[in-house]
Design a protein around this motif. Sequence first.
Motif, short mmCIF file in Angstrom:
data_model
loop_
_atom_site.label_atom_id
_atom_site.label_comp_id
_atom_site.label_asym_id
_atom_site.label_seq_id
_atom_site.Cartn_x
_atom_site.Cartn_y
_atom_site.Cartn_z
N LEU A 54 149.00 64.75 9.54
CA LEU A 54 149.82 65.38 8.50
C LEU A 54 149.73 66.90 8.61
O LEU A 54 150.75 67.60 8.55
CB LEU A 54 149.31 64.92 7.14
N GLU A 55 148.51 67.39 8.80
CA GLU A 55 148.35 68.84 8.83
C GLU A 55 149.07 69.44 10.03
O GLU A 55 149.78 70.45 9.91
CB GLU A 55 146.87 69.21 8.87
N ARG A 56 148.91 68.81 11.19
CA ARG A 56 149.57 69.36 12.38
C ARG A 56 151.08 69.32 12.22
O ARG A 56 151.79 70.23 12.64
CB ARG A 56 149.12 68.59 13.61
N LYS A 57 151.56 68.24 11.62
CA LYS A 57 153.00 68.11 11.43
C LYS A 57 153.52 69.19 10.46
O LYS A 57 154.49 69.89 10.75
CB LYS A 57 153.27 66.71 10.86
N PHE A 58 152.84 69.31 9.33
CA PHE A 58 153.30 70.27 8.32
C PHE A 58 153.20 71.70 8.83
O PHE A 58 154.15 72.47 8.72
CB PHE A 58 152.46 70.13 7.04
N VAL A 59 152.03 72.05 9.38
CA VAL A 59 151.86 73.41 9.86
C VAL A 59 152.86 73.70 10.97
O VAL A 59 153.44 74.78 11.05
CB VAL A 59 150.41 73.65 10.32
N GLY A 60 153.10 72.68 11.80
CA GLY A 60 154.10 72.84 12.85
C GLY A 60 155.47 73.17 12.27
O GLY A 60 156.13 74.12 12.68
N ARG A 61 155.86 72.41 11.26
CA ARG A 61 157.16 72.65 10.62
C ARG A 61 157.22 74.03 10.00
O ARG A 61 158.24 74.72 10.09
CB ARG A 61 157.42 71.60 9.54
N MET A 62 156.11 74.44 9.37
CA MET A 62 156.10 75.76 8.72
C MET A 62 156.23 76.86 9.76
O MET A 62 156.72 77.94 9.47
CB MET A 62 154.80 75.95 7.94
N GLY A 67 155.48 69.87 16.04
CA GLY A 67 154.20 69.20 15.85
C GLY A 67 154.10 67.99 16.73
O GLY A 67 154.97 67.76 17.59
N PRO A 68 153.07 67.18 16.57
CA PRO A 68 152.89 66.02 17.46
C PRO A 68 154.10 65.10 17.39
O PRO A 68 154.54 64.72 16.31
CB PRO A 68 151.64 65.33 16.91
N ASN A 69 154.66 64.76 18.56
CA ASN A 69 155.85 63.90 18.56
C ASN A 69 155.91 62.98 19.77
O ASN A 69 156.91 62.33 20.02
CB ASN A 69 157.12 64.75 18.51
N ARG A 70 154.83 62.91 20.56
CA ARG A 70 154.89 62.15 21.80
C ARG A 70 154.40 60.72 21.63
O ARG A 70 154.94 59.80 22.21
CB ARG A 70 154.02 62.83 22.88
N VAL A 71 153.30 60.58 20.86
CA VAL A 71 152.66 59.27 20.80
C VAL A 71 153.19 58.52 19.58
O VAL A 71 152.88 58.87 18.45
CB VAL A 71 151.13 59.41 20.69
N GLY A 72 153.98 57.51 19.80
CA GLY A 72 154.47 56.72 18.69
C GLY A 72 155.59 57.42 17.94
O GLY A 72 155.93 58.58 18.23
N GLY A 75 155.09 60.85 16.33
CA GLY A 75 153.72 61.18 16.73
C GLY A 75 152.67 60.54 15.84
O GLY A 75 151.54 60.99 15.79
N LEU A 76 153.04 59.46 15.15
CA LEU A 76 152.14 58.86 14.17
C LEU A 76 150.89 58.27 14.81
O LEU A 76 149.87 58.13 14.15
CB LEU A 76 152.88 57.75 13.40
N LEU A 77 150.98 57.93 16.09
CA LEU A 77 149.81 57.34 16.74
C LEU A 77 148.89 58.40 17.34
O LEU A 77 147.89 58.08 17.96
CB LEU A 77 150.25 56.35 17.82
N GLN A 78 149.26 59.68 17.13
CA GLN A 78 148.46 60.78 17.67
C GLN A 78 146.99 60.69 17.27
O GLN A 78 146.11 60.84 18.12
CB GLN A 78 149.07 62.11 17.21
N PRO A 79 146.67 60.42 15.99
CA PRO A 79 145.25 60.32 15.62
C PRO A 79 144.51 59.27 16.42
O PRO A 79 143.34 59.46 16.77
CB PRO A 79 145.29 59.93 14.14
N ILE A 80 145.20 58.16 16.75
CA ILE A 80 144.52 57.11 17.51
C ILE A 80 144.25 57.60 18.93
O ILE A 80 143.17 57.40 19.49
CB ILE A 80 145.37 55.83 17.50
N LEU A 299 146.44 68.12 -1.55
CA LEU A 299 146.16 68.34 -0.13
C LEU A 299 147.28 69.14 0.52
O LEU A 299 147.04 70.01 1.36
CB LEU A 299 146.01 67.00 0.58
N PHE A 300 148.51 68.84 0.12
CA PHE A 300 149.64 69.57 0.67
C PHE A 300 149.52 71.06 0.36
O PHE A 300 149.81 71.91 1.20
CB PHE A 300 150.96 69.01 0.12
N VAL A 301 149.05 71.37 -0.86
CA VAL A 301 148.87 72.78 -1.21
C VAL A 301 147.84 73.43 -0.29
O VAL A 301 148.02 74.55 0.19
CB VAL A 301 148.46 72.92 -2.69
N PHE A 302 146.73 72.71 -0.01
CA PHE A 302 145.72 73.25 0.92
C PHE A 302 146.34 73.52 2.29
O PHE A 302 146.08 74.55 2.92
CB PHE A 302 144.55 72.28 1.06
#
Lengths: 409, 117, 104, 166
Positions: A54-62, A67-72, A75-80, A299-302
């Motif tokens: 979530l953080e990589r995705k959000f920060v990427g968008r900002m 952000g992660p987009n390759r795995v799944g 990029g949802l499978l990135q953590p795995i 968490l989103f605010v953080f």
Amino acid sequence: MQALDRLFISIGRAFNSFLSQFLPPTAVTVIGMFLSAIIISTFAALVFMFLTWLERKFVGRMQDRIGPNRVGPFGLLQPIADAIKMFTKELITPEGAHKVAYNLAPILAVAPVMMFFAVIPFGRDMVAADLDVGVLYLVALSSATEVAILMAGWASRNKFALLGAMRAVAQMLSYEVPLVLILLALVLMAGSMQLTELVAAQGVPFALLQPVAFLIFIVAAAAELNRTPFDIPEAESELVAGYHTEYGGMKFGLFMMAEFIAAFGMACLVTTVFLGGWRPWIIPLPSWLWFLIKAFAVLFVFIWFRGTFPRLRIDQLQAFCWKFLVPVTLLNVIVTGVVVTFFPIVRDGQIVVQGAGGWAVTTVVYFATSVVFGLIIAWLYRRPTQQALRQIEVGRPAARGLSQEVQAA
Amino acid sequence: MKPYAVIGAFFVVGLILPLVTVIGATLLSPRKPNPIKGDIYECGLKTVGETWVQFKIQYYIYALIFVIFDIEVVFLYPWAVAYNRLELFALVEMLIFAGILLAGLLYAWRKGALSWV
Amino acid sequence: MPSVPLSWYLIVAALLFSIGAYGALSRRNAIGILMGIELMLNAVNINLVAFWRYVEVEGLAGQMFAIIAITVAAAEAAVALALILAIYRTRDTVNVEEIDLLKW
Amino acid sequence: MTAEQFVFVVAALITLGSAVGMVTSRSVFVGALWMIAVFGGVAALFILVGAGFLGIVQILIYIGAIAVLILFAIMLTPRVMGDPNAPRYNRQWPLVAVMTTGLAAVLTVLVLRTDWPLAQEGTPVITGFAVELGKGFMTTYILPFEVASVLLLVALIGAIVIAREE
């Protein structure tokens, strides 16, 4: 609706009665305790994996990236993928490190943040340990994590790690003081340290009754968690990676996990004490779902902070804490004490505010007091604030603090 | 007593879970140590001097003020919990207590002990 | 009454006190001595709390004294460590055998 | 053996074992880590005996504050910490060892031989200790409450004056 709300409790009950067919009651209790601990800890670990994505995705968008987009999908499978990588990476113990302390530190960093969730009420009647000193327990735990960080920094035998650890701990203990003082004001209002009672006392979320304290709490919490803009302990440009410089593979992963789970725990705490915990707002969803929605909003605010603000310097950081946050929060306790005397929410352990009218009056009084208090504080601090702004405009050598420390060495 | 038993269970699980992951990683990961890998990370250079550098006394001062505030908290939390069962007098007592605390903070401020020199 | 007898707590406290006393009297490092003293204070607290539970259950005194003892211990540690740091700065050592300015 | 006794034995072994580790460790820093384990064990004992509030306070003050203060002080005296060959004991340590062993033996015998005046079976244990403590601070124990703040003020000022370099 009712069934959905009590879903997890019903499952637990059913499981309990199933077990008690074969086992004596003591064994059932013990198994139930450990099972709840295992389930909640696993849930926290899953939240950690999700958060990294979530953080990589959000920060990427900002930052106008994808952000992660390759795995799944997305990029949802990135953590795995990350987890697999961490599991199969070589674990190196550096030469000259104190082996036992070096290997023990990451484990001791995770344990206290896992214990955080024991007292959090995730939903209606959904709390593992309903401790009567819950708030104090959380405060004690958050200071216990500092020991693991110092251990990691010392045991690695690396200047960067030691400097990072000292900075991290100095920052964490400084920012704990305002957090504790704000919680004190809330405990004063609710008349209890029990987190379930704190939720019960929030006919109106305490964020509305104490808006200034709420804002300060969010900022101080971000600092306590060592997150940007307060990530001086891990300032990449100054200190490589801070106290976990020498750690790699899964041991590094555990520090990462401790950090993210601590962020989630802090979000849960903010939700419980400020946002009314599991109490639904308007839309009648299950209580635990409401809790998660609120926690992830915090968490989103953080994450938002991280995507937005530049890093502070260590002298600014400490000055901000000790010269602004601590006096202000201490005064806040006194002001709250006075207001509570005349407009009590709880009297002799019972909630005394009656009906919507009563809550409206209480909200208006507390809100107005808090805002007036905030304005007075802003007026008192107008000169230091202007000075600070001017300093930022003029600009000073960024790494002053560090270079001095190295010179002293 | 029961909540503390649950917390004990959380402590045990909180220790075992990371322990299991580390053991799992040890089993899964390769092990090919060599002296260069074992070196301390210092941006590719050899470490200069002793690792344990001299820190500024300021770190100690912050820890010290933190300790003082932490203990005040132990006194103030019971006060806050009991406050709704007490008379106005309790507020006055707490004001004295917090006033002395605030005086200490102001002294430290005036002395310059709060500034990162 | 709990199933653990009072004497168990008192024995643990006695042993902890003795170990702390050994640390406080045998260490050369001033910080090590302070740590030994902290252990001794902890042993005293165990006794206070155990006596509260087994002798004076309905009162506050036992735990209250323990809290005051913790407070005093923290204040003591803060000042003692400040002294040790001051000595380290001027004399470059925290070895108590070398800090003998007041010896006759 | 009941569950309570089992937990007691575990906590007591952790406490005493860590205490021995503390006084025998060569490095002061490692000794401080052992000391933290002792504090944790003592906190467990407090909780076991029924003083939950005090157990939490023990973790908050001893592990969260005093231990960190001691670790910081160790970090601030690096020339001492960095010397691995520095002897850990002074000359009198064999004598001290004999004396403290004797002390432990005498105390143990005394504890076992004394007939402690135990409370009546079934005396109500105070519950909600934090609330009672707060009330106590405002009534009977008001003097310790206020004196504590003065004590802390004095400690703060004294320590700052001593520790700061001018």
